[in-house]
Scaffold this motif. Sequence first.
Motif, PDB file in Angstrom:
ATOM      1  N   UNK A 494      45.162  34.382  46.231  1.00 21.48           N
ATOM      2  CA  UNK A 494      44.015  33.498  46.052  1.00 21.48           C
ATOM      3  C   UNK A 494      42.752  34.230  46.498  1.00 21.48           C
ATOM      4  N   UNK A 495      41.777  34.320  45.602  1.00 22.49           N
ATOM      5  CA  UNK A 495      40.511  34.998  45.932  1.00 22.49           C
ATOM      6  C   UNK A 495      39.676  34.044  46.774  1.00 22.49           C
ATOM      7  N   UNK A 496      39.716  34.218  48.086  1.00 21.07           N
ATOM      8  CA  UNK A 496      39.045  33.278  48.992  1.00 21.07           C
ATOM      9  C   UNK A 496      38.244  33.999  50.080  1.00 21.07           C
ATOM     10  N   UNK A 497      38.056  35.312  49.925  1.00 19.70           N
ATOM     11  CA  UNK A 497      37.332  36.063  50.948  1.00 19.70           C
ATOM     12  C   UNK A 497      36.133  36.805  50.361  1.00 19.70           C
ATOM     13  N   UNK A 498      35.513  36.155  49.371  1.00 13.86           N
ATOM     14  CA  UNK A 498      34.267  36.668  48.804  1.00 13.86           C
ATOM     15  C   UNK A 498      33.198  35.607  48.984  1.00 13.86           C
ATOM     16  N   UNK A 499      31.945  35.985  48.847  1.00 17.94           N
ATOM     17  CA  UNK A 499      30.856  35.024  49.004  1.00 17.94           C
ATOM     18  C   UNK A 499      30.914  33.973  47.903  1.00 17.94           C
ATOM     19  N   UNK A 500      30.427  32.745  48.192  1.00 10.25           N
ATOM     20  CA  UNK A 500      30.405  31.694  47.172  1.00 10.25           C
ATOM     21  C   UNK A 500      29.659  32.159  45.922  1.00 10.25           C
ATOM     22  N   UNK A 501      30.285  31.954  44.763  1.00 11.46           N
ATOM     23  CA  UNK A 501      29.655  32.340  43.505  1.00 11.46           C
ATOM     24  C   UNK A 501      29.877  33.788  43.130  1.00 11.46           C
ATOM     25  N   UNK A 502      30.459  34.593  44.040  1.00 13.50           N
ATOM     26  CA  UNK A 502      30.692  36.005  43.744  1.00 13.50           C
ATOM     27  C   UNK A 502      31.993  36.161  42.961  1.00 13.50           C
ATOM     28  N   UNK A 503      32.149  37.308  42.310  1.00 12.29           N
ATOM     29  CA  UNK A 503      33.339  37.611  41.524  1.00 12.29           C
ATOM     30  C   UNK A 503      34.025  38.853  42.071  1.00 12.29           C
ATOM     31  N   UNK A 504      35.321  38.953  41.815  1.00 10.90           N
ATOM     32  CA  UNK A 504      36.108  40.114  42.240  1.00 10.90           C
ATOM     33  C   UNK A 504      36.496  40.916  41.010  1.00 10.90           C
ATOM     34  N   UNK A 505      36.343  42.248  41.078  1.00 10.80           N
ATOM     35  CA  UNK A 505      36.669  43.109  39.939  1.00 10.80           C
ATOM     36  C   UNK A 505      38.185  43.194  39.738  1.00 10.80           C
ATOM     37  N   UNK A 506      38.602  43.074  38.494  1.00 13.60           N
ATOM     38  CA  UNK A 506      39.960  43.417  38.090  1.00 13.60           C
ATOM     39  C   UNK A 506      39.873  44.836  37.526  1.00 13.60           C
ATOM     40  N   UNK A 507      40.520  45.806  38.197  1.00 16.41           N
ATOM     41  CA  UNK A 507      40.367  47.214  37.814  1.00 16.41           C
ATOM     42  C   UNK A 507      41.631  47.748  37.157  1.00 16.41           C
ATOM     43  N   UNK A 508      41.419  48.793  36.334  1.00 23.29           N
ATOM     44  CA  UNK A 508      42.547  49.354  35.588  1.00 23.29           C
ATOM     45  C   UNK A 508      43.547  50.038  36.524  1.00 23.29           C
ATOM     46  N   UNK A 509      43.064  50.693  37.569  1.00 25.60           N
ATOM     47  CA  UNK A 509      43.919  51.393  38.517  1.00 25.60           C
ATOM     48  C   UNK A 509      43.559  50.958  39.941  1.00 25.60           C
ATOM     49  N   UNK A 517      37.998  45.751  34.360  1.00 27.52           N
ATOM     50  CA  UNK A 517      38.494  45.063  33.164  1.00 27.52           C
ATOM     51  C   UNK A 517      37.924  43.663  33.031  1.00 27.52           C
ATOM     52  N   UNK A 518      37.597  43.028  34.161  1.00 30.98           N
ATOM     53  CA  UNK A 518      37.085  41.649  34.133  1.00 30.98           C
ATOM     54  C   UNK A 518      36.523  41.313  35.508  1.00 30.98           C
ATOM     55  N   UNK A 519      35.758  40.234  35.550  1.00 33.09           N
ATOM     56  CA  UNK A 519      35.259  39.679  36.803  1.00 33.09           C
ATOM     57  C   UNK A 519      35.958  38.350  37.041  1.00 33.09           C
ATOM     58  N   UNK A 520      36.613  38.218  38.201  1.00 25.74           N
ATOM     59  CA  UNK A 520      37.419  37.033  38.495  1.00 25.74           C
ATOM     60  C   UNK A 520      36.665  36.162  39.494  1.00 25.74           C
ATOM     61  N   UNK A 521      36.429  34.895  39.166  1.00 27.19           N
ATOM     62  CA  UNK A 521      35.647  34.029  40.057  1.00 27.19           C
ATOM     63  C   UNK A 521      36.364  33.730  41.369  1.00 27.19           C
ATOM     64  N   UNK A 522      35.566  33.432  42.389  1.00 27.75           N
ATOM     65  CA  UNK A 522      36.099  33.017  43.684  1.00 27.75           C
ATOM     66  C   UNK A 522      36.948  31.763  43.523  1.00 27.75           C
ATOM     67  N   UNK A 523      38.055  31.697  44.252  1.00 19.36           N
ATOM     68  CA  UNK A 523      38.940  30.541  44.201  1.00 19.36           C
ATOM     69  C   UNK A 523      40.067  30.666  43.202  1.00 19.36           C
ATOM     70  N   UNK A 524      40.032  31.700  42.346  1.00 16.63           N
ATOM     71  CA  UNK A 524      41.078  31.877  41.336  1.00 16.63           C
ATOM     72  C   UNK A 524      42.399  32.262  41.995  1.00 16.63           C
ATOM     73  N   UNK A 525      43.486  31.686  41.509  1.00 24.24           N
ATOM     74  CA  UNK A 525      44.826  32.029  41.977  1.00 24.24           C
ATOM     75  C   UNK A 525      45.514  32.888  40.922  1.00 24.24           C
ATOM     76  N   UNK A 526      46.122  33.987  41.366  1.00 23.16           N
ATOM     77  CA  UNK A 526      46.701  34.964  40.445  1.00 23.16           C
ATOM     78  C   UNK A 526      48.140  35.273  40.829  1.00 23.16           C
ATOM     79  N   UNK A 527      49.034  35.427  39.847  1.00 24.69           N
ATOM     80  CA  UNK A 527      50.400  35.861  40.152  1.00 24.69           C
ATOM     81  C   UNK A 527      50.408  37.340  40.527  1.00 24.69           C
TER      82      UNK A 527
END
Length: 586
Positions: A494-509, A517-527
């Motif tokens: 769960x992306x929960x350690x970034x600033x409100x409204x910020x996004x986390x990079x999904x990187x190829x490596x 590859x993409x910007x993932x919003x705060x609060x997103x849950x990922x397998x």
Amino acid sequence: LAAVNVPFGVGLPHIWLPAGEAKIVVRAAGSSAESEPALTAETTLPSGIAATVVISGALNGLTATVYPDNISALAADQARVRLINALNSEIAFISLDNGTVIQSSQASGIELRKGAFSAEIGIFGAELGLGTTLALSGGVLHNFILAGTSSAPELIYVAASLSEQLGSAVAVDAAAPPAAATALPPDLVMAPTATPIVGAIPTVASVLIPTVPVGIPTVAPPVAQQPTPTPFGATGITGIVDTDPGVNLKIREYPRTDAKTLALAPSRTLLRIEGVRGPARLPNEPVPAATATLDPQGARLEDIWVFVAWELPDGGKITGWTKAEFLIVTDARGRRVLSPAEMLAFPQVPENEFGEISSSLATPVPPDTKLIIATVNVDPGVNLQMRRTPDIAAESLALLPLGTQLVVLEKTEVESRGGLVGEPSSLTWLYVRFTSDSGTLTGWVNSQFVVLTRDGRPFSLDDVPTATEIRVGGLQGSPSVAPPPPATQTITATIDKVDPGANLHLRRNPDASSESLALIPSGTQLPVLGRNGPGTWLQVEYNGVRGWINASFVSVTRGGKAFKIAEIANVTDEPDAAEATATPAF
């Protein structure tokens, strides 16, 4: 002399002129032939065509523009409507109450069945209110010229009979009463303040447009000389925001109702449609030479997402996703597109294509950090009942699997049933809302089986607003809750350690310098699919794309409990050096 004492706002019928080079000379009415012209312009008149010449501007700064007329064959029950914007260089429109939209960029005009229509006339991106009733007879070319000023616009009308017959004329019916207001779907939002609506129809008396037969050459011009529609964008497909005045349409980063809102488009905003949601594609994956048309079987308009571009005056734009059901969609020929099958034949945009803002005029929509989120916390394979009222005997509206996120609206306390079998230990029930792409579900869940957070941080049950009355849950649309997870417990980041409204990079490596590859919003849950050797990066899947995220910005759980990163499989060739510690969880 071709015309004498012509006042402003008057349109003259077509007149015969010899083909060849011609000079247009305009003088003030009453001036002698030897006086200084207010305008002198030269043009070429091809043989066998008809054209409308628009002279506009102040007397000391007149301009003349020649607009070729489409006088090709026209059925006696069909009207041809063309709009010329002599007010400014922007795209103007006439929006009819049958859904037809005529744009000034469509040089050949639009053909539609004869009839009487309520019409609103406007300019995209500008404040202009002009409304009227148009009686469009068949077999006639209806030329409308938007002139005047933005504060005092005028619509000039000139008709040319092409194939008018008995029965081609129409009558004007009484206006229908306005439709009653309805509750807003999740992708619409009321404007916080009164928003000027482009093309809003003021309360004015209807103006009936008579049909005046005008003799013109009956020789159809060569096809090569006929004007062709000018597409607004790369696809030529446009959408006009079709909401009530003061209601804005959300443009989202991804095609999901829980995706970040990038912008709010007011009613009557013109958007360019780049395509419909298609399968995800990796950034370096080659674009297929031919893409199979999406299957329209069972498709509904309310399920279709389109990728749009909102052009702004500074030359920038906002791109993103929105629902097709809130747009008046027209193709490059100006024809209204209504059926899901037609829309699914549009070009496809990968669903992992994220929207973005590239304009200094755009004010980003701040994330709603005030929402209280309830995350279902039950054993794997067990579902939580959402009930119509706060009672274990009430009707069950949905089964919510582990990890489902709900918006908490309020709470209430109920009396104990004296230890009845199945009664939760908590007497507090929460009124919640669940939203999916296809609808919204409201109802009650017991607080014992959820974890509360706000802005990614734990939230106290005591601080949830108390209901003043018991609301009854229900469905709007056809919301679908994700199926329960398989019996094997899924590891979740769960992306929960970034600033409100910020996004986390999904990187190829697993490297901070690797391609994003993409910007993932705060609060997103990922397998979680695996980790690197030191456990500093996690391999996850987002919108069908596999990549790596930095483990420092997430909490890792399994079954709602903190999970050790060292126990995740190392899927790289790096030495296994992860520390056997669990990341903090809610």
